[in-house]
Write a protein that holds these residues in place. Structure first.
Motif, mmCIF file in Angstrom:
data_model
loop_
_atom_site.group_PDB
_atom_site.id
_atom_site.type_symbol
_atom_site.label_atom_id
_atom_site.label_comp_id
_atom_site.label_asym_id
_atom_site.label_seq_id
_atom_site.Cartn_x
_atom_site.Cartn_y
_atom_site.Cartn_z
ATOM 1 N N UNK A 1 -4.349 -16.431 10.363
ATOM 2 C CA UNK A 1 -3.011 -15.873 10.162
ATOM 3 C C UNK A 1 -2.118 -16.910 9.494
ATOM 4 N N UNK A 2 -1.511 -16.527 8.386
ATOM 5 C CA UNK A 2 -0.552 -17.375 7.689
ATOM 6 C C UNK A 2 0.812 -16.698 7.767
ATOM 7 N N UNK A 3 1.796 -17.400 8.276
ATOM 8 C CA UNK A 3 3.112 -16.814 8.522
ATOM 9 C C UNK A 3 4.147 -17.478 7.620
ATOM 10 N N UNK A 4 4.866 -16.655 6.883
ATOM 11 C CA UNK A 4 6.011 -17.119 6.094
ATOM 12 C C UNK A 4 7.292 -16.620 6.757
ATOM 13 N N UNK A 5 8.367 -17.311 6.501
ATOM 14 C CA UNK A 5 9.668 -16.880 7.020
ATOM 15 C C UNK A 5 10.735 -17.073 5.952
ATOM 16 N N UNK A 6 11.661 -16.152 5.931
ATOM 17 C CA UNK A 6 12.843 -16.245 5.075
ATOM 18 C C UNK A 6 14.067 -16.217 5.973
ATOM 19 N N UNK A 7 14.943 -17.185 5.818
ATOM 20 C CA UNK A 7 16.203 -17.223 6.557
ATOM 21 C C UNK A 7 17.313 -17.582 5.587
ATOM 22 N N UNK A 8 18.509 -17.208 5.937
ATOM 23 C CA UNK A 8 19.632 -17.584 5.078
ATOM 24 C C UNK A 8 20.824 -17.975 5.941
ATOM 25 N N UNK B 1 9.919 -19.266 12.627
ATOM 26 C CA UNK B 1 8.480 -19.509 12.625
ATOM 27 C C UNK B 1 7.955 -19.899 14.007
ATOM 28 N N UNK B 2 8.764 -20.622 14.774
ATOM 29 C CA UNK B 2 8.313 -21.094 16.068
ATOM 30 C C UNK B 2 8.481 -20.057 17.175
ATOM 31 N N UNK B 3 9.420 -19.117 17.003
ATOM 32 C CA UNK B 3 9.774 -18.235 18.116
ATOM 33 C C UNK B 3 9.550 -16.757 17.834
ATOM 34 N N UNK B 4 9.017 -16.414 16.652
ATOM 35 C CA UNK B 4 8.940 -14.996 16.318
ATOM 36 C C UNK B 4 8.063 -14.213 17.300
ATOM 37 N N UNK B 5 7.027 -14.838 17.811
ATOM 38 C CA UNK B 5 6.167 -14.130 18.765
ATOM 39 C C UNK B 5 6.935 -13.817 20.049
ATOM 40 N N UNK B 6 7.729 -14.767 20.486
ATOM 41 C CA UNK B 6 8.540 -14.535 21.685
ATOM 42 C C UNK B 6 9.543 -13.415 21.431
ATOM 43 N N UNK B 7 10.150 -13.406 20.233
ATOM 44 C CA UNK B 7 11.113 -12.348 19.905
ATOM 45 C C UNK B 7 10.428 -10.985 19.886
ATOM 46 N N UNK B 8 9.249 -10.926 19.309
ATOM 47 C CA UNK B 8 8.522 -9.652 19.271
ATOM 48 C C UNK B 8 8.187 -9.168 20.682
ATOM 49 N N UNK B 9 7.809 -10.099 21.541
ATOM 50 C CA UNK B 9 7.501 -9.730 22.924
ATOM 51 C C UNK B 9 8.748 -9.211 23.636
ATOM 52 N N UNK B 10 9.878 -9.850 23.374
ATOM 53 C CA UNK B 10 11.130 -9.411 24.000
ATOM 54 C C UNK B 10 11.523 -8.021 23.509
ATOM 55 N N UNK B 11 11.323 -7.759 22.222
ATOM 56 C CA UNK B 11 11.624 -6.435 21.679
ATOM 57 C C UNK B 11 10.714 -5.387 22.303
ATOM 58 N N UNK B 12 9.435 -5.717 22.404
ATOM 59 C CA UNK B 12 8.487 -4.782 23.016
ATOM 60 C C UNK B 12 8.879 -4.476 24.463
ATOM 61 N N UNK B 13 9.268 -5.513 25.194
ATOM 62 C CA UNK B 13 9.654 -5.325 26.591
ATOM 63 C C UNK B 13 10.883 -4.440 26.700
ATOM 64 N N UNK B 14 11.816 -4.592 25.768
ATOM 65 C CA UNK B 14 13.039 -3.787 25.772
ATOM 66 C C UNK B 14 12.734 -2.324 25.427
#
Length: 661
Positions: free
Chosen positions: A107-114, A150-163
Motif C-alpha cells: 500500500x502506497x499512501x499519498x496525502x494532499x493538505x492545504x 498520513x500518520x492518522x488517517x487510519x484512526x480517522x477512518x475508524x472513528x468515522x466507521x464507529x460514528x
C-alpha cells in the motif's frame, strides 16, 4: 507562486506549493506528500512547467517517470524555487516507488493538505482559522497537516466507521435515508464555512504596523504563534466562553449572509447533534446581538422605505456579510425587526439546546436575551389577546408570501415560545415568570384555535385572501420544536395527527405521487397554491422538518415517504442531479432555486426524532390547559447597561425579570 521540498518526521516527504493571491488576499500553501519506509522510496520534482519554455517540462517529467520510476533524491536539497511569473503555470510532483513480489501487496499512501491560515472579510478584519491554534500560522503548518493526514488517517477512518455504524446497520432505516443523512452534511464544509480561533492573532488587514507579522514571504518556513490585539476591536463582540472558536456558515452560495437565523432554525439540528459546543457558541452570538442596536439607516428593497439596521430586542436575521459579528443584518429586502418568527425561533432554539446539553451556565448567560426577545414581541399583539398578529406583508422566513392577522406558522411558533420560555424560566428558578408565560399560552392558544382550526388543519392565516385557507406544510413548526425539546404538546394529539395527515395527503401525495417532497402551500381543493413563488415551491429543509414532526408523533410511514421525495428528486439517479448541492427549493416541474443551501441540514432533525434515548432536561410539570396562579411580587427587568424598551399593555407589560438569581 513558488515551490519547495519538505521532509518531516516519520518519513513524510513531499513538496509545498505556495500561492500568493491578488489584492492582498490571504495566501494558500498546498502540501503533497507520501510516507517513506523500508519498502517505499519517495522522491520529488519540486518544479516543472506546462509550457515549452520551462526548465523542465511536463513531457520531460513523464519521461523520467517512465524510464526511472522516480526522481533525483538530490532534489530534496533544491531549496525554494524562484517565484513564477504572472500567467505561468508552475507544477510539482511527488513519486513513491516500491517493489512488489509476485502475488504480493503493498500500500502506497499519498496525502494532499492545504493551509490558508487567514480569513479576510471585505469590510472587517483578518482572523486566523481555528486549526492554527494547533498547527501554527506559518507556511510550515501545511507540513504538519499533511504529516498528520498520513500518520492518522487510519484512526480517522475508524472513528468515522464507529460514528456511522449504528445508523448504517440499523435495519429499520431505509437505505436512501442513510445515504441522504450523511451526504447532506456536505454543507457543513462546503457552505462557505469559516471557523476562526478567537484567541489567536486578529489584525486589521489595512493596519500597516501589524502587516509585517503576517508576511511570511521572507521566511517561508517560519512558524508563528504570536498574538497582537486588534485595533478598535471590542472583545465582547467575539466572546468565546467555551473556547471552541467562532463558527460561521452561509445561508447559501446565492444568499451571502452568515448564520441566517430563520434558516438555522432548521439546519441547527446537525450542529447540535454532532458539534453541540459550536451550536451553543452560535446561540451565544445571537443572544448578544439581541441586546445590541445599530442605528445605521438602511433602505429596504421590498417597499423602498428606510429603517434601522438592528433594533434593540429584535433577534438578528444574520450575523452579517462583510463584517460579521460587528455589522449585523446583511439582509435588506424587508425590515426584519418587524418579522414575527425570529424572536420565537430564538427562544425555541435556546430551550432546545439548553434541554439537550443540560448546560446551566449557558441557560443563565442567555436568559437576559430570552426575556428581552419575549418582551419585544408584545408590540405585535395588536388587540391584547396574548396572540401575535402578522402585519400584511411577508414578515417571516417565507419572505415572498404575505401573511395577515393570526397565522398558523408564526402563531404556532409563538405558542411554542411561550411554553419554552416558561420551561427555561422554571429550570432557572424564575417560577413567577414561568406562570406568567403559561397564562398567556392558555389565552393565546384559545385564540389561535378559534381563529384558525377548521376541523382538519389550521388555516394559513385569519385573513380573507385566496390563500388564507391554504394548507401550509410548515404550520406545526412550533409543535415540532416543542416535541423535539421534550415539552408537552401544544394541542390535542388527535388534532396534531389530523393536521399532519392532511398535509401528507395533500401537500405530499398530490405532488407527483409523493416523489418530490411537500409543497409549501396547497388549496383544500387539491390544487397547488400559486399565490407567490414560495407558496408553490417545495422547500427541501421544510420537508425534512415536516418528516421529523411526523416521526415525533408516531407517523413513521408518512415521515419516510415524505422525506423520500427529496431523495428521489435530489439524490437518486432518476432525479434532477442535485448531488452535494441540494437547493433551497424546487417546483413541481423541477425548476430549482438557490443551490447549495443551509436548510436541508434539517434531515438531522429526523435523526434527532429517531433517538428516543437522547437525554433531555425534564420539562416543568405544568399542564398547558391549566391557568397558573401568579404569585405576588415583581422582578427586576433589565440591567442598567441594557436599554429598556417602551412598556406596553400586552403579554409582559410591567413585568420585571431578575437574571442574576
Amino acid at each position: 507562486m513558488f515551490c519547495f521540498t519538505c521532509r518531516g518526521e516519520n518519513g513524510v516527504s513531499g513538496v509545498l506549493l505556495h500561492h500568493k493571491t491578488a489584492n492582498n488576499n490571504p495566501p494558500v500553501t498546498f502540501a503533497i506528500a507520501a510516507c517513506e519506509n523500508q519498502n517505499v522510496n519517495v522522491t520529488v520534482l519540486p518544479v516543472f512547467g506546462l509550457s515549452g519554455e520551462s526548465s523542465v517540462t511536463a513531457k520531460e517529467m513523464w519521461g523520467t517517470m517512465v524510464q526511472d520510476g522516480s526522481f533525483d533524491r538530490d532534489n530534496f536539497n533544491a531549496g525554494v524555487s524562484m517565484p513564477s511569473s504572472l500567467g505561468d503555470t508552475v507544477c510539482a510532483a511527488v513519486s513513491a516507488s516500491t517493489w512488489v513480489e509476485p502475488h504480493g501487496r503493498c500500500t502506497v499512501v499519498f496525502a494532499l493538505a492545504w493551509s490558508s491560515p487567514k480569513v479576510k472579510f471585505k469590510k472587517g478584519s483578518t482572523y486566523y482559522r481555528r486549526y492554527t491554534k494547533f498547527y501554527g500560522t506559518s507556511l510550515r503548518s501545511a507540513v504538519y497537516l499533511v504529516q498528520d493526514a498520513l500518520m492518522k488517517y487510519k484512526h480517522w477512518e475508524e472513528a468515522i466507521d464507529k460514528w456511522q455504524y449504528p445508523i448504517l446497520n440499523d435495519e429499520r432505516l431505509p437505505e436512501w435515508y442513510k445515504i441522504t443523512l450523511f451526504n447532506e452534511l456536505y454543507f457543513l464544509v462546503a457552505g462557505g464555512t469559516v471557523w476562526i480561533d478567537s484567541e489567536s492573532l486578529v489584525v486589521d488587514a489595512d493596519n500597516k504596523s501589524n502587516s509585517s507579522l503576517l508576511d511570511d514571504s521572507d521566511s517561508p518556513l517560519q512558524d508563528s504563534n504570536s498574538t497582537v490585539p486588534l485595533v478598535g476591536f471590542d472583545p465582547h463582540e467575539i466572546d468565546d466562553k467555551e473556547n471552541v472558536g467562532k463558527f460561521l456558515y452561509m445561508e447559501g452560495i446565492e444568499y451571502f449572509m452568515w448564520c441566517t437565523y430563520d434558516v438555522h432554525f432548521y439546519a441547527s439540528f446537525a450542529l447540535l447533534d454532532l458539534f453541540p459546543k459550536i451550536e451553543l457558541s452560535i446561540q451565544r452570538d445571537f443572544a448578544r446581538a439581541v441586546l445590541r442596536e445599530d442605528n445605521t439607516r438602511v433602505r429596504f428593497l421590498a417597499d423602498g422605505t428606510w429603517g434601522t439596521r438592528k433594533v434593540m430586542g429584535a433577534v438578528a436575521h444574520d450575523l452579517g456579510a462583510h463584517h460579521p459579528w460587528h455589522e449585523l443584518n446583511a439582509y435588506n429586502i424587508h425590515d426584519t425587526s418587524r418579522w414575527k418568527d425570529l424572536n420565537p425561533k430564538f427562544v425555541l432554539q435556546i430551550y432546545r439546546d439548553f434541554s439537550a446539553t443540560g448546560d446551566m451556565s449557558f441557560g443563565k448567560d442567555v436568559w437576559p436575551a430570552v426575556c428581552t426577545a419575549m418582551e419585544y414581541m408584545e408590540q405585535f399583539d395588536h388587540d391584547g389577546d396574548s396572540m401575535i398578529e402578522n402585519d400584511g406583508f411577508p414578515d417571516q422566513t417565507y419572505d415572498a408570501w404575505t401573511v395577515q392577522g393570526v397565522s398558523a406558522y408564526c402563531g404556532c411558533l409563538w405558542l411554542a415560545a411561550l411554553q419554552a420560555a416558561a420551561a427555561l424560566a422554571r429550570s432557572l428558578g424564575h417560577g413567577d415568570y414561568a406562570e406568567r408565560c403559561m397564562i398567556r399560552l392558555v389565552k393565546a392558544k384559545s385564540v389561535f384555535e378559534a381563529r384558525l382550526w377548521n376541523g382538519s388543519y389550521f388555516n394559513y392565516d385569519s385573513g380573507t385572501s385566496y390563500s388564507s385557507r391554504s394548507i401550509q406544510a410548515d404550520q406545526l413548526a412550533g409543535q415540532w420544536y416543542n416535541a423535539s425539546s421534550g415539552l408537552p404538546p401544544l394541542f390535542d394529539e388527535d388534532r396534531i395527527k389530523c393536521t399532519l395527515q392532511k398535509i401528507f395527503d395533500y401537500n405530499v401525495m398530490r405532488v407527483k405521487g409523493g416523489r418530490m417532497g411537500a409543497v409549501n402551500g396547497m388549496h383544500p381543493n387539491g390544487k397547488v397554491d400559486e399565490t407567490c413563488m414560495q407558496s408553490r415551491e417545495i422547500w427541501t429543509g421544510v420537508t425534512y422538518s415536516l418528516a421529523a414532526n411526523m416521526l415525533l408523533h408516531g407517523m413513521e410511514h408518512q415521515a419516510f415517504k415524505t422525506a423520500e421525495g427529496i431523495y428521489i428528486a435530489g439524490w437518486s439517479e432518476e432525479g434532477y442531479g442535485y448531488w452535494f448541492q441540494t437547493p433551497e427549493a424546487w417546483t413541481v416541474d423541477g425548476h430549482y432555486r438557490s443551490l447549495i443551501y443551509m436548510r436541508p441540514l434539517a434531515i438531522w432533525a429526523m435523526q434527532w426524532a429517531l433517538s428516543p434515548t437522547r437525554s433531555l432536561i425534564e420539562p416543568p410539570k405544568v399542564n398547558t390547559m391549566d391557568r397558573a396562579h401568579i404569585a405576588p411580587g415583581t422582578f427586576q427587568f433589565l440591567q442598567d447597561s441594557v436599554r429598556k424598551m417602551a412598556p406596553k399593555n400586552g403579554c409582559f407589560g410591567n413585568t420585571v425579570f431578575d437574571w442574576d438569581s
